[in-house]
Write a protein that holds these residues in place. Structure first.
Motif, PDB file in Angstrom:
ATOM      1  N   LEU A 212       0.768  -1.302  -0.073  1.00 24.13           N
ATOM      2  CA  LEU A 212      -0.156   0.010   0.047  1.00 24.13           C
ATOM      3  C   LEU A 212       0.825   1.339  -0.030  1.00 24.13           C
ATOM      4  O   LEU A 212       0.334   2.175  -0.582  1.00 24.13           O
ATOM      5  N   ARG A 213       2.098   1.215   0.526  1.00 21.40           N
ATOM      6  CA  ARG A 213       2.799   2.237   0.548  1.00 21.40           C
ATOM      7  C   ARG A 213       3.318   2.641  -0.828  1.00 21.40           C
ATOM      8  O   ARG A 213       3.498   3.885  -1.380  1.00 21.40           O
ATOM      9  N   HIS A 216       0.514   4.249  -2.555  1.00 23.41           N
ATOM     10  CA  HIS A 216       0.373   5.453  -2.274  1.00 23.41           C
ATOM     11  C   HIS A 216       1.070   6.287  -3.258  1.00 23.41           C
ATOM     12  O   HIS A 216       0.882   7.535  -3.445  1.00 23.41           O
ATOM     13  N   LYS A 217       2.583   6.122  -3.309  1.00 25.40           N
ATOM     14  CA  LYS A 217       3.410   7.216  -4.107  1.00 25.40           C
ATOM     15  C   LYS A 217       2.556   7.035  -5.552  1.00 25.40           C
ATOM     16  O   LYS A 217       2.933   8.144  -6.072  1.00 25.40           O
ATOM     17  N   ILE A 220      -0.564   9.652  -5.432  1.00 26.30           N
ATOM     18  CA  ILE A 220      -0.084  10.689  -5.301  1.00 26.30           C
ATOM     19  C   ILE A 220      -0.031  11.589  -6.525  1.00 26.30           C
ATOM     20  O   ILE A 220      -0.217  12.643  -6.566  1.00 26.30           O
ATOM     21  N   ASP A 228      -3.661  10.141   1.375  1.00 25.41           N
ATOM     22  CA  ASP A 228      -3.151   9.162   1.977  1.00 25.41           C
ATOM     23  C   ASP A 228      -4.151   7.637   1.839  1.00 25.41           C
ATOM     24  O   ASP A 228      -5.115   7.990   1.364  1.00 25.41           O
ATOM     25  N   LEU A 229      -3.644   6.580   1.902  1.00 24.05           N
ATOM     26  CA  LEU A 229      -4.196   5.531   1.576  1.00 24.05           C
ATOM     27  C   LEU A 229      -3.747   4.434   2.943  1.00 24.05           C
ATOM     28  O   LEU A 229      -2.830   4.373   3.291  1.00 24.05           O
ATOM     29  N   ARG A 230      -4.984   3.583   3.284  1.00 30.11           N
ATOM     30  CA  ARG A 230      -4.712   2.908   4.411  1.00 30.11           C
ATOM     31  C   ARG A 230      -5.763   1.609   4.347  1.00 30.11           C
ATOM     32  O   ARG A 230      -6.987   1.907   3.865  1.00 30.11           O
ATOM     33  N   ALA A 244      -9.255   6.214   2.023  1.00 21.34           N
ATOM     34  CA  ALA A 244      -8.217   7.160   1.401  1.00 21.34           C
ATOM     35  C   ALA A 244      -8.646   8.346   1.767  1.00 21.34           C
ATOM     36  O   ALA A 244      -9.831   8.692   2.074  1.00 21.34           O
ATOM     37  N   ILE A 269      -5.844   1.187  -8.289  1.00 21.51           N
ATOM     38  CA  ILE A 269      -5.263   0.325  -7.027  1.00 21.51           C
ATOM     39  C   ILE A 269      -5.282  -0.949  -7.260  1.00 21.51           C
ATOM     40  O   ILE A 269      -4.113  -1.691  -6.989  1.00 21.51           O
TER      41      ILE A 269
END
Length: 384
Positions: A212-213, A216-217, A220, A228-230, A244, A269
Motif C-alpha cells: 500500500l505504501r 500510495h506513491k 499521489i 493518504d491510503l490505508r 483514502a 489500485i
C-alpha cells in the motif's frame, strides 16, 4: 516459469492457432475477434489443474459444455486440443516443459468430455502419455486429466501448481463497492474484484502495508487532491475496508471508504496491487478502462518498473485496443494481433514491414491499430 507458446485447435473462435508469448505480451484485435477467448484458455487450464474441486469436467461445464466450447468452423473434427510450451530458468539450469490436452465428447450417455490425448514432456523426455493401458481397461479414468490428480502428477506437479495459480483480473468497481449486496455469489477466482478488500485483509499485515505504501506513491501523482491510503477495520463490526484521505477545505482532509472511491481510482489500485501480488502469470483484461489517458499512456512503463523491482518478474498478458496504451515504444516482439477470418480467428505477430516501422520510431497505435479496424467502420456515423 513462463509460457513460451500456446497452440490451440478448435478452441472457441480459433480453428488453429500457434501464438508465441513473451514476458509481457499485448494482445490486440477488434471487438468479438477472440481476445478474451484466448485469455480464457489459461483460465481453463487453471481450473483443470485445480485439485480442490476443479478438473476437466468443471472446466468444460463452466463454459456450457463441448458444443459451446468447440470452434464453429471445426466441421466434423470433434476434438478440442490445447498445447502449452513452457520454460523455467536460464542457461544450463533451463527446464523446458510441454503439456498437451485433447478432449472430446464421449458420444453416448451423458456426453461427458473425455480425454483423447494427454502428454507431458520435460526437457525432451516423456513423463506422461495417455490414453495408456490402464485407461483402456477403465474408460472412466478418461473423464479426468492427470494434471488435476495429486496421485498422478508427482513428476510434473510444479507444472500443475504454476497453471493453477494464474491470476485473471477484469475489475468491475461496482462489485467492489457493493459487494455486500451480491452476497456470496462470486466466481472462485474472483476475476471481477468482488472480494478485493477481503484479499487485502488476508494478506499478512507487513506485506500489505508495504504494498500500500508503494501504491500510495503512485496515487499521489495520479489522483488530484489525494493524500493518504490505508487498510482499516470497522470498530464495531470488524469488517475490512480500504480508506483514502483526500484534501479539501478542512485542514486534515476527509477519509473515504472504498464504496466512495471513483471507478478509476479503484481500478488503478487493483491493477497496482495485482502487479505487486505474487509470482503467477497475470492476465489483464483492458486495464485502461475508467482511467485517464495520461495514466494509461504510462501503464506499460509502470508495469515494467514494478517488474524490475520485484524478486520474480511475473509474466503478463494484456488484452487491449487502447490508443493511449499502445502509443508507447513497445517491442514489436511483444505484440500479437487477433484477426477474424471465415475459417476462425487467427493470431499473428507483427510482419517484417510492421516491425521495420516500429523500429523506426512509430508506435503500435500508429502501425497496428489501423489494421484491426472493421471494414465499413465509417458507415457507423450514418446509422439511423
Amino acid at each position: 516459469m513462463y509460457i513460451d507458446h500456446i497452440r490451440l485447435k478448435n478452441w472457441l473462435n480459433f480453428r488453429n492457432v500457434d501464438a508465441p508469448l513473451s514476458e509481457t505480451t499485448y494482445l490486440i484485435g477488434s471487438n468479438a475477434s477472440g481476445k478474451s477467448n484466448f485469455l480464457d484458455v489459461l483460465r481453463f487450464l487453471r481450473t483443470l489443474a485445480d485439485n480442490s474441486g476443479g478438473g476437466l469436467q468443471k472446466a468444460v461445464s463452466e463454459r456450457g459444455g463441448i458444443k459451446k466450447l468447440r470452434c464453429l468452423q471445426a466441421g466434423q473434427d470433434n476434438e478440442v486440443r490445447i498445447e502449452v510450451q513452457l520454460s523455467d530458468g536460464v542457461g544450463e539450469n533451463r527446464t523446458e516443459w510441454r503439456y498437451v490436452l485433447g478432449f472430446k465428447s464421449e458420444g453416448t450417455g451423458r456426453q461427458r468430455p473425455i480425454v483423447c490425448q494427454e502428454y507431458v514432456e520435460r526437457n525432451g523426455s516423456t513423463l506422461l502419455q495417455r490414453p495408456d493401458q490402464d485407461d483402456e481397461q477403465d474408460k472412466e479414468r478418461l473423464t479426468q486429466s492427470h494434471l488435476e490428480q495429486v496421485n498422478s502428477n508427482l513428476e510434473f506437479r510444479e507444472l500443475a501448481k504454476f497453471l493453477r495459480t494464474t491470476t485473471y483480473l477484469h475489475l468491475v468497481p461496482q462489485f467492489l463497492k457493493f459487494a455486500d449486496r451480491f452476497g456470496t455469489n462470486r466466481l472462485e477466482e474472483d476475476p471481477f474484484g468482488q472480494d478485493f478488500v477481503g484479499e487485502l485483509a488476508r494478506t499478512p499485515a507487513q506485506t500489505r502495508d508495504a504494498r500500500l505504501r508503494k501504491i500510495h506513491k503512485v496515487l499521489i501523482q495520479a489522483i488530484p487532491q489525494f493524500k493518504d491510503l490505508r487498510f482499516a477495520r470497522d470498530k464495531v463490526t470488524g469488517e475490512p475496508h480500504l480508506e483514502a484521505c483526500c484534501m479539501h477545505w478542512r485542514p486534515q482532509g476527509a477519509w473515504h471508504q472504498e464504496d466512495q472511491f471513483s471507478d478509476g481510482t479503484l481500478r488503478l489500485i487493483a491493477l497496482l496491487w495485482s502487479l505487486l501480488n505474487g509470482e503467477s502469470m497475470l492476465l489483464l483484461e483492458e486495464p485502461e478502462l475508467s482511467l485517464n489517458d495520461a495514466i494509461v499512456r504510462r501503464t506499460p512503463l509502470m508495469i515494467d518498473r514494478i517488474k524490475r523491482q520485484a524478486k520474480y518478474r511475473r509474466q503478463t498478458l494484456i488484452v487491449t485496443h487502447s490508443e493511449a496504451l499502445l502509443n508507447n515504444p513497445i517491442d514489436g516482439n511483444d505484440l500479437l494481433i487477433v484477426t477474424p477470418t471465415e475459417d476462425g480467428s487467427v493470431i499473428r505477430s507483427a510482419t517484417a514491414d510492421e516491425m521495420a516501422m516500429l523500429e523506426d520510431g512509430l508506435s503500435p497505435a500508429e502501425v497496428l491499430l489501423p489494421q484491426i479496424c472493421p471494414e465499413g467502420i465509417e458507415q457507423l456515423g450514418q446509422f439511423r
